[in-house]
Write a protein that holds these residues in place. Structure first.
Motif, PDB file in Angstrom:
ATOM      1  N   PRO A 308       0.786  -1.283   0.023  1.00 45.88           N
ATOM      2  CA  PRO A 308      -0.008  -0.057   0.178  1.00 45.88           C
ATOM      3  C   PRO A 308       0.943   1.304   0.151  1.00 45.88           C
ATOM      4  CG  PRO A 308      -0.928  -1.668   1.581  1.00 45.88           C
ATOM      5  CD  PRO A 308       0.436  -2.222   1.154  1.00 45.88           C
ATOM      6  N   TYR A 309       0.350   2.185  -0.745  1.00 45.76           N
ATOM      7  CA  TYR A 309       1.053   3.462  -0.601  1.00 45.76           C
ATOM      8  C   TYR A 309       0.703   4.237   0.949  1.00 45.76           C
ATOM      9  CZ  TYR A 309       0.471   3.426  -5.860  1.00 45.76           C
ATOM     10  OH  TYR A 309       0.770   3.094  -6.996  1.00 45.76           O
ATOM     11  N   GLY A 310       1.718   5.167   0.971  1.00 51.48           N
ATOM     12  CA  GLY A 310       1.529   5.763   2.434  1.00 51.48           C
ATOM     13  C   GLY A 310       0.505   6.673   2.587  1.00 51.48           C
ATOM     14  N   GLU A 311      -0.197   7.109   1.569  1.00 46.87           N
ATOM     15  CA  GLU A 311      -1.520   7.613   1.453  1.00 46.87           C
ATOM     16  C   GLU A 311      -2.211   7.386   0.330  1.00 46.87           C
ATOM     17  OE1 GLU A 311      -3.202   9.333   3.670  1.00 46.87           O
ATOM     18  OE2 GLU A 311      -1.796   9.348   5.314  1.00 46.87           O
ATOM     19  N   PRO A 312      -3.409   7.287   0.307  1.00 39.08           N
ATOM     20  CA  PRO A 312      -4.355   7.171  -0.787  1.00 39.08           C
ATOM     21  C   PRO A 312      -3.964   8.401  -1.834  1.00 39.08           C
ATOM     22  CG  PRO A 312      -5.657   6.850   0.978  1.00 39.08           C
ATOM     23  CD  PRO A 312      -4.378   7.378   1.515  1.00 39.08           C
ATOM     24  N   LEU A 313      -3.883   8.247  -3.103  1.00 35.48           N
ATOM     25  CA  LEU A 313      -3.468   9.262  -4.134  1.00 35.48           C
ATOM     26  C   LEU A 313      -4.562   9.386  -5.123  1.00 35.48           C
ATOM     27  CD1 LEU A 313       0.315   8.180  -4.858  1.00 35.48           C
ATOM     28  CD2 LEU A 313      -0.647   9.820  -3.169  1.00 35.48           C
ATOM     29  N   LEU A 314      -5.155  10.594  -5.331  1.00 32.29           N
ATOM     30  CA  LEU A 314      -6.343  10.902  -6.057  1.00 32.29           C
ATOM     31  C   LEU A 314      -5.763  10.528  -7.725  1.00 32.29           C
ATOM     32  CD1 LEU A 314      -7.870  14.149  -4.614  1.00 32.29           C
ATOM     33  CD2 LEU A 314      -8.744  11.732  -4.512  1.00 32.29           C
ATOM     34  N   ARG A 315      -6.598   9.963  -8.194  1.00 39.23           N
ATOM     35  CA  ARG A 315      -6.412   9.753  -9.716  1.00 39.23           C
ATOM     36  C   ARG A 315      -7.596  10.261 -10.618  1.00 39.23           C
ATOM     37  NH1 ARG A 315      -1.900   9.418  -8.485  1.00 39.23           N
ATOM     38  NH2 ARG A 315      -0.694   7.370  -8.294  1.00 39.23           N
ATOM     39  N   ASP A 316      -7.060  10.856 -11.724  1.00 42.10           N
ATOM     40  CA  ASP A 316      -8.272  11.226 -12.761  1.00 42.10           C
ATOM     41  C   ASP A 316      -8.486   9.998 -13.957  1.00 42.10           C
ATOM     42  OD1 ASP A 316      -9.786  12.527 -14.634  1.00 42.10           O
ATOM     43  OD2 ASP A 316      -8.194  14.137 -14.848  1.00 42.10           O
ATOM     44  N   THR A 317      -9.587   9.522 -13.803  1.00 44.24           N
ATOM     45  CA  THR A 317     -10.029   8.468 -14.335  1.00 44.24           C
ATOM     46  C   THR A 317     -10.243   8.540 -15.960  1.00 44.24           C
ATOM     47  OG1 THR A 317     -12.184   8.148 -13.654  1.00 44.24           O
ATOM     48  CG2 THR A 317     -10.697   6.785 -12.616  1.00 44.24           C
ATOM     49  N   VAL A 337     -10.049  -0.065   7.050  1.00 42.49           N
ATOM     50  CA  VAL A 337     -10.819   0.921   6.742  1.00 42.49           C
ATOM     51  C   VAL A 337     -10.398   2.175   7.312  1.00 42.49           C
ATOM     52  CG1 VAL A 337     -13.115   1.646   7.213  1.00 42.49           C
ATOM     53  CG2 VAL A 337     -12.810  -0.502   6.795  1.00 42.49           C
ATOM     54  N   SER A 338      -9.628   2.157   8.427  1.00 40.24           N
ATOM     55  CA  SER A 338      -9.422   3.479   9.131  1.00 40.24           C
ATOM     56  C   SER A 338      -8.204   4.348   7.970  1.00 40.24           C
ATOM     57  CB  SER A 338      -8.395   3.119  10.219  1.00 40.24           C
ATOM     58  OG  SER A 338      -7.324   2.200  10.215  1.00 40.24           O
ATOM     59  N   PHE A 339      -7.671   3.480   7.177  1.00 40.26           N
ATOM     60  CA  PHE A 339      -6.693   3.960   6.191  1.00 40.26           C
ATOM     61  C   PHE A 339      -7.492   4.696   5.217  1.00 40.26           C
ATOM     62  CE2 PHE A 339      -3.867   3.621   2.097  1.00 40.26           C
ATOM     63  CZ  PHE A 339      -3.001   4.254   2.822  1.00 40.26           C
ATOM     64  N   LEU A 340      -8.740   4.392   4.922  1.00 40.52           N
ATOM     65  CA  LEU A 340      -9.759   5.048   3.983  1.00 40.52           C
ATOM     66  C   LEU A 340     -10.714   6.210   4.616  1.00 40.52           C
ATOM     67  CD1 LEU A 340     -10.236   1.796   2.021  1.00 40.52           C
ATOM     68  CD2 LEU A 340      -8.575   3.410   1.512  1.00 40.52           C
ATOM     69  N   ALA A 341     -10.772   6.039   5.784  1.00 33.21           N
ATOM     70  CA  ALA A 341     -11.955   6.869   6.373  1.00 33.21           C
ATOM     71  C   ALA A 341     -11.869   8.306   5.903  1.00 33.21           C
ATOM     72  CB  ALA A 341     -11.850   6.584   7.592  1.00 33.21           C
ATOM     73  N   HIS A 342     -10.602   8.860   6.044  1.00 39.02           N
ATOM     74  CA  HIS A 342     -10.713  10.313   5.875  1.00 39.02           C
ATOM     75  C   HIS A 342     -10.932  10.977   4.510  1.00 39.02           C
ATOM     76  CE1 HIS A 342      -6.707   9.093   4.251  1.00 39.02           C
ATOM     77  NE2 HIS A 342      -6.736  10.257   3.602  1.00 39.02           N
ATOM     78  N   LEU A 343     -11.057   9.899   3.588  1.00 40.05           N
ATOM     79  CA  LEU A 343     -11.372  10.152   2.236  1.00 40.05           C
ATOM     80  C   LEU A 343     -12.969  10.861   2.064  1.00 40.05           C
ATOM     81  CD1 LEU A 343      -9.989   7.035   0.175  1.00 40.05           C
ATOM     82  CD2 LEU A 343      -9.046   9.494   0.157  1.00 40.05           C
ATOM     83  N   TRP A 344     -13.667  10.568   3.027  1.00 37.08           N
ATOM     84  CA  TRP A 344     -14.951  11.087   3.135  1.00 37.08           C
ATOM     85  C   TRP A 344     -15.249  12.001   4.358  1.00 37.08           C
ATOM     86  CZ3 TRP A 344     -14.046   6.081   1.752  1.00 37.08           C
ATOM     87  CH2 TRP A 344     -14.316   5.718   0.607  1.00 37.08           C
ATOM     88  N   LYS A 345     -15.028  13.289   3.896  1.00 41.70           N
ATOM     89  CA  LYS A 345     -15.125  14.225   5.130  1.00 41.70           C
ATOM     90  C   LYS A 345     -16.365  14.538   5.614  1.00 41.70           C
ATOM     91  CE  LYS A 345     -10.563  15.149   3.933  1.00 41.70           C
ATOM     92  NZ  LYS A 345      -9.633  14.630   4.880  1.00 41.70           N
ATOM     93  N   CYS A 346     -16.167  15.081   7.022  1.00 43.40           N
ATOM     94  CA  CYS A 346     -17.326  15.369   7.699  1.00 43.40           C
ATOM     95  C   CYS A 346     -17.822  17.017   6.975  1.00 43.40           C
ATOM     96  CB  CYS A 346     -17.227  15.917   9.142  1.00 43.40           C
ATOM     97  SG  CYS A 346     -16.945  14.070   9.962  1.00 43.40           S
TER      98      CYS A 346
END
Length: 346
Positions: A308-317, A337-346
């Motif tokens: 896995p990468y250190g952080e998820p990286l946005l990609r333009d599909t 899941v904790s690695f991904l949770a911050h992708l959906w902001k409050c």
């Protein structure tokens, strides 16, 4: 006859059956589930909020007959799901795929209710009917919580006792709700008829297509959809595109075409929280829909052959070298899941 008219009389024999099932005698009055203390400097993620709601659902399902103001508490959960659907629909959809669960029965009810919260955003319903429909989803299987957990890991065919319990559960669930103080007749009707089918071969009444209320039919659709999207211990979940394709093929025969079209439109080809492989051989999680159904907003998690990468990286599909090549199973992501949770902001 009374059941078909929405009334319920609980006989001593039926009460004893509920005792045997373990719902009329709880070990102790349910304690309120308290939200864990969180450092003020760290705002909880949406997934943490949704996981907390799941625990509230668990408490309601396991302790219905000893919970004070049970109907109001379930309604509060339904209203919380509606608020999430209005403010954070992508996160709510993603939670169906990503938020861990300890009990299948609780997760399935929560997922069906979440999906209905999403689907009913653009449906004109009479006042309070949206909340009632979601309450029905949360409690439709209240009489077979333990059985559903058992069947979650059972690959063999149901035995006679299990089969009868499944056939009985819409009526038994309504009975438990009645004993717990739920008087809303629509709520009872939806729970009693959520397994009725347009083909006329549903249960427990075998109703004809024209006898099934549209919201009960929508609940039936959400129930089946979520069952397909979740794995069992003995099989993987269906890929969302496969599950939705199977349902869409049955439009106008088993399901209302307007409902199936709405389902596909809301979830999309690649729903938030599902995983895809790009032309770049990267494994990505879908964050939200893009400008085109085939070009979702995604975050790369890892290369197919790497860590896995250190952080998820946005990609333009939309770019040729980053187009979605195919959907893939969650197991290929190999991240928490904790690695991904911050992708959906409050």
């Amino acid at each position: 006859m009374l059941l078909k008219r929405g009334h319920y009389v609980l006989t001593p024999e039926q009460k004893q059956k509920l005792v045997t099932l373990g719902f009329a005698e709880a070990k102790a009055e349910a304690r309120a589930v308290e939200k864990p203390n969180i450092n003020d400097s760290k705002k909880p993620s949406l997934f943490e909020d949704i996981a907390f709601l799941q625990q509230r659902v668990r408490s309601a399902l396991h302790h219905a007959l000893v919970t004070r103001n049970f109907e109001a508490k379930v309604m509060e959960i339904a209203q919380s799901l509606i608020q999430l659907a209005e403010k954070h629909p992508d996160a709510l959809i993603a939670s169906i795929f990503l938020v861990p669960f300890s009990e299948y029965s609780v997760a399935h009810s929560m997922h069906a209710a979440a999906l209905l919260s999403i689907l009913t955003r653009h449906i004109a319903l009479p006042p309070s009917h949206r909340e009632t429909l979601i309450c029905a989803a949360l409690t439709m299987n209240i009489s077979q919580v333990e059985l559903q957990n058992e069947l979650f890991g059972q690959a063999a065919r149901l035995d006679d006792g299990q089969r009868q319990a499944v056939l009985d559960h819409p009526i038994m669930s309504s009975a438990i709700l009645r004993e717990a103080g739920v008087e809303d007749q629509l709520w009872h009707t939806l729970v009693q008829t959520h397994h009725e089918s347009w083909r006329g071969n549903g249960y427990p009444f075998g109703l004809a297509r024209e006898q099934i209320l549209p919201p009960a039919h929508l609940l039936h659709l959400a129930d089946i959809t979520c069952a397909k999207l979740l794995p069992r211990r003995y099989r993987s979940a269906l890929l969302p595109a496969t599950a939705l394709g199977q349902i869409f093929q049955r439009k106008d025969k088993e399901f209302d075409q307007s409902f199936t079209t709405m389902l596909v439109r809301e979830l999309g080809i690649y729903p938030p929280g599902s995983f895809v492989r790009l032309a770049s051989e990267e494994i990505c999680v879908v964050i939200s829909a893009g400008a085109k159904p085939s070009e979702p907003l995604v975050a790369a998690i890892r290369r197919a052959d790497g860590p896995p990468y250190g952080e998820p990286l946005l990609r333009d599909t939309s770019k040729p070298g980053l187009k979605v090549a195919a959907p893939c199973h969650a197991g290929e992501a190999k991240v928490r899941v904790s690695f991904l949770a911050h992708l959906w902001k409050c």
